[in-house]
Design a protein around this motif. Sequence first.
Motif, mmCIF file in Angstrom:
data_model
loop_
_atom_site.group_PDB
_atom_site.id
_atom_site.type_symbol
_atom_site.label_atom_id
_atom_site.label_comp_id
_atom_site.label_asym_id
_atom_site.label_seq_id
_atom_site.Cartn_x
_atom_site.Cartn_y
_atom_site.Cartn_z
ATOM 1 N N LEU A 250 0.824 -1.210 0.000
ATOM 2 C CA LEU A 250 0.000 0.000 0.000
ATOM 3 C C LEU A 250 0.860 1.262 0.000
ATOM 4 N N VAL A 251 1.964 1.251 0.747
ATOM 5 C CA VAL A 251 2.866 2.404 0.762
ATOM 6 C C VAL A 251 3.397 2.669 -0.646
ATOM 7 N N PHE A 252 3.865 1.626 -1.301
ATOM 8 C CA PHE A 252 4.453 1.827 -2.622
ATOM 9 C C PHE A 252 3.404 1.973 -3.715
ATOM 10 N N PHE A 253 2.186 1.541 -3.454
ATOM 11 C CA PHE A 253 1.103 1.837 -4.399
ATOM 12 C C PHE A 253 0.799 3.332 -4.378
ATOM 13 N N ALA A 254 0.688 3.913 -3.182
ATOM 14 C CA ALA A 254 0.455 5.356 -3.076
ATOM 15 C C ALA A 254 1.611 6.128 -3.705
ATOM 16 N N TRP A 255 2.825 5.678 -3.443
ATOM 17 C CA TRP A 255 4.020 6.270 -4.064
ATOM 18 C C TRP A 255 3.932 6.201 -5.583
#
Length: 409
Positions: A250-255
Motif C-alpha cells: 500500500l505504501v508503494f502503491f500510493a508512491w
Amino acid sequence: MGATTPDSPKTGGLLRQPLSVWATAFAAVVAFMGIGLVDPILPAIAKGLDATPSQVSLLFTSYFLITAVAMLVTGFVSSRIGGKKTLLIGLTLVVVFAALSGTSGSVGELVGFRAGWGLGNAMFVATALAVIVGAASGGAESAIILYEAALGLGISTGPLLGAVLGGWHWRYPFFGTAALMAIGFVLIATLLRQTAGPVKKTRLSDPIRALGHGGLSTTAFTALFYNYAFFTILAFTPFILHMDAHGIGLVFFAWGVLLALCSVFVAPALQRRMGSVRVLHLALTVLLVLQVAIALSGHTGIIVFVILTGVPIGINNTVFTEAAMEVSDAPRPVASAGYNFVRWLGGAVAPYIASKLGEGVDPSLPYYAGALCCLIGMAVLYTRRRHLRSLERVDIDHTFQDAPTLARH
C-alpha cells in the motif's frame, strides 16, 4: 502524408491511439510491474530463503545489471529482425524466467532467474519505446508521455500485485507476472503489425558511440546518479518499514500513483513553464530534501516522505527520457540504448550498496548517500549545461504545441 488506415487515426491525441500502441503499452505496464513487484515480498523472500537484506537486494542488482548491458545489443537485434519479433522474444524470456523465479529453492537461483528476466525486459522495454514512438499518433511527446504513463502505472500496481499475491506466498507474484506477460505476448502477436526495419542496421558499437555526444552523455550520467537515489528508496525501504506485504504494498502503491500522475501531468506542465534543465534541477533538489527527511524521521515520517518521493521521481522519469530522445541527433533507438545502458547501472549498484550500508553502519546512511547522488547529478547538469542547449528548442515546441488549436477558436 500517407493514407490513414484503421490502425492509424487521422487525429492525434494522448488517448486516441492505434490498438497496436495500446497492446504494446499494456505489455509495458506489466514489464514495469516487475520492477516494484518484489518490493512488498522482500522481507518474506529473505525469511523464506534464509537470506540477508543485502543478499535479497541482488534480485535488483542482477536484474538491472543484465538489463543495462543488454541495452547495448537490443538495437543490433531489432534492426535485423524487426521490432515486433524483438518484443515477442523479450516477452517470451520474461514469461519463462518469471515463472522459474517462482520455483527457486535458494536466493542464488532466484538471483540467476532474475538476471534472465532482466535480459528479456531489456529487449522488450528498449524496443517498446521505439515502437510506441513510431506508431503513436500525436507525435513523439505524446508517445513518450504514454510510455512514462505505462511506467508509472506498472511501478504503482507492481507493489499492489506483489502484496495481494505475496500475502498468500512469496512465490505467487512471480507466477502472476508470467501469466500477465503471456497475455501481453498474445496481444502484441495479434495486434501489432510487423514493423519495418530501419534503413541502416544498428552496429553493436552505435550506442556507445552515441554517448560521445555531450548532451546525451550529460543526460545519461546525471540519470545514473538519479537512479541510484531512486532505487535506494525502492529496494532498501521495505526493510525499514517493518510492515507485512500488504502494508508495504500500500505504501508503494500510493508512491506509484503520485509517480504516474506527475509523469503524465506535472512534468509536461513544468517543462512548458521552466524548461527541461530547470525542471531537472528542481526535481533533484526535492528528491534530495526528501531523502534527508527519510533519514531523520521515525516510522510515520518514513512512510509519508517515501510516498512523497513519487513526485520528483515521476517528474524526473519523464523529463530525463524526453531529454535523452531529443538532445542528440542519434536515432531514437540508438540514443535510448546508450542512455539506458548508463542509467540502469545506477539501478544495479544502488540496492546492494544501500543494503550493505544499512546493515553494516546505520539504516539512515543509504538515504544520505542517495541525497549525495542527487547533489552530484545537479553538479553534472550545471557544469555541462552548455551541452544541453538544444533542449531549449524542445521546450519551445512544448510551449507552442497547442498554438494551431488555439488559433482556430
